[in-house]
Design a protein around this motif. Structure first.
Motif, PDB file in Angstrom:
ATOM      1  N   HIS A  72       9.444   5.881   0.271  1.00  0.00           N
ATOM      2  CA  HIS A  72       8.828   6.830   1.201  1.00  0.00           C
ATOM      3  C   HIS A  72       8.962   6.328   2.647  1.00  0.00           C
ATOM      4  O   HIS A  72       9.263   7.102   3.555  1.00  0.00           O
ATOM      5  CB  HIS A  72       7.359   7.041   0.827  1.00  0.00           C
ATOM      6  N   VAL A  73       8.755   5.029   2.846  1.00  0.00           N
ATOM      7  CA  VAL A  73       8.881   4.438   4.186  1.00  0.00           C
ATOM      8  C   VAL A  73      10.325   4.554   4.666  1.00  0.00           C
ATOM      9  O   VAL A  73      10.580   4.980   5.797  1.00  0.00           O
ATOM     10  CB  VAL A  73       8.416   2.965   4.190  1.00  0.00           C
ATOM     11  N   ARG A 128       0.778  -1.235   0.000  1.00  0.00           N
ATOM     12  CA  ARG A 128       0.000   0.000   0.000  1.00  0.00           C
ATOM     13  C   ARG A 128       0.808   1.281   0.000  1.00  0.00           C
ATOM     14  O   ARG A 128       0.231   2.357  -0.145  1.00  0.00           O
ATOM     15  CB  ARG A 128      -0.930   0.021   1.203  1.00  0.00           C
ATOM     16  N   VAL A 129       2.104   1.203   0.217  1.00  0.00           N
ATOM     17  CA  VAL A 129       2.922   2.411   0.303  1.00  0.00           C
ATOM     18  C   VAL A 129       4.212   2.233  -0.477  1.00  0.00           C
ATOM     19  O   VAL A 129       4.653   1.122  -0.729  1.00  0.00           O
ATOM     20  CB  VAL A 129       3.249   2.781   1.768  1.00  0.00           C
ATOM     21  N   SER A 130       4.818   3.351  -0.816  1.00  0.00           N
ATOM     22  CA  SER A 130       6.095   3.347  -1.505  1.00  0.00           C
ATOM     23  C   SER A 130       7.206   2.973  -0.523  1.00  0.00           C
ATOM     24  O   SER A 130       7.334   3.585   0.538  1.00  0.00           O
ATOM     25  CB  SER A 130       6.367   4.739  -2.093  1.00  0.00           C
ATOM     26  N   THR A 131       7.995   1.997  -0.889  1.00  0.00           N
ATOM     27  CA  THR A 131       9.105   1.573  -0.037  1.00  0.00           C
ATOM     28  C   THR A 131      10.080   2.714   0.203  1.00  0.00           C
ATOM     29  O   THR A 131      10.568   2.904   1.314  1.00  0.00           O
ATOM     30  CB  THR A 131       9.835   0.367  -0.661  1.00  0.00           C
ATOM     31  N   GLN A 184       1.292   4.184   8.623  1.00  0.00           N
ATOM     32  CA  GLN A 184       0.505   3.798   7.454  1.00  0.00           C
ATOM     33  C   GLN A 184      -0.966   3.905   7.829  1.00  0.00           C
ATOM     34  O   GLN A 184      -1.446   3.169   8.685  1.00  0.00           O
ATOM     35  CB  GLN A 184       0.836   2.371   7.022  1.00  0.00           C
ATOM     36  N   SER A 226      11.198   8.125   5.646  1.00  0.00           N
ATOM     37  CA  SER A 226      10.591   8.486   6.923  1.00  0.00           C
ATOM     38  C   SER A 226      11.314   7.823   8.091  1.00  0.00           C
ATOM     39  O   SER A 226      11.543   8.439   9.131  1.00  0.00           O
ATOM     40  CB  SER A 226       9.109   8.107   6.932  1.00  0.00           C
TER      41      SER A 226
END
Length: 101
Positions: free
Chosen positions: A68-69, A63-66, A81, A72
């Motif tokens: 981006h994780v 569900r999310v961009s690696t 998330q 962060s």
């Protein structure tokens, strides 16, 4: 990069990724959620450990961009998330359960 993933007790489908040191000392009794601001911790509720994950730019997350994780985790020490939009319908009728069983 290594991280631990926790699920929220207050919101379905809300997860908290916490950066994990490369040389984790298992005997150390530090709170892994200490990097998370207090207001976010209150909103998140009780954190239940889900899994340990090794992240790399080549790894795909659902569900999310690696990237981006990872960004962060490097900058804040955590990533939150949120539940996907439209997944939870607050006006949905609760199921009645099994009948005739």
């Amino acid at each position: 990069m290594h991280c631990d993933i926790y699920k929220s007790s207050k919101k379905d489908e809300m997860y908290l990724y916490i950066a994990r040191p490369e040389q984790a000392d298992e005997a150390q009794d530090t709170d892994p959620l200490a990097v998370v601001p207090e207001l976010l911790r209150q909103t998140f509720g009780r954190a239940t450990f889900v899994m340990h994950l090794e992240l790399s730019p080549a790894r795909k997350l659902a569900r999310v961009s690696t990237l981006h994780v990872i960004d962060s985790l490097l900058n804040k020490g955590f990533f939150i998330q949120m539940p996907p939009e439209g997944l939870i319908n607050p006006n949905a009728v609760e199921p009645e359960g099994l009948r005739g069983a």
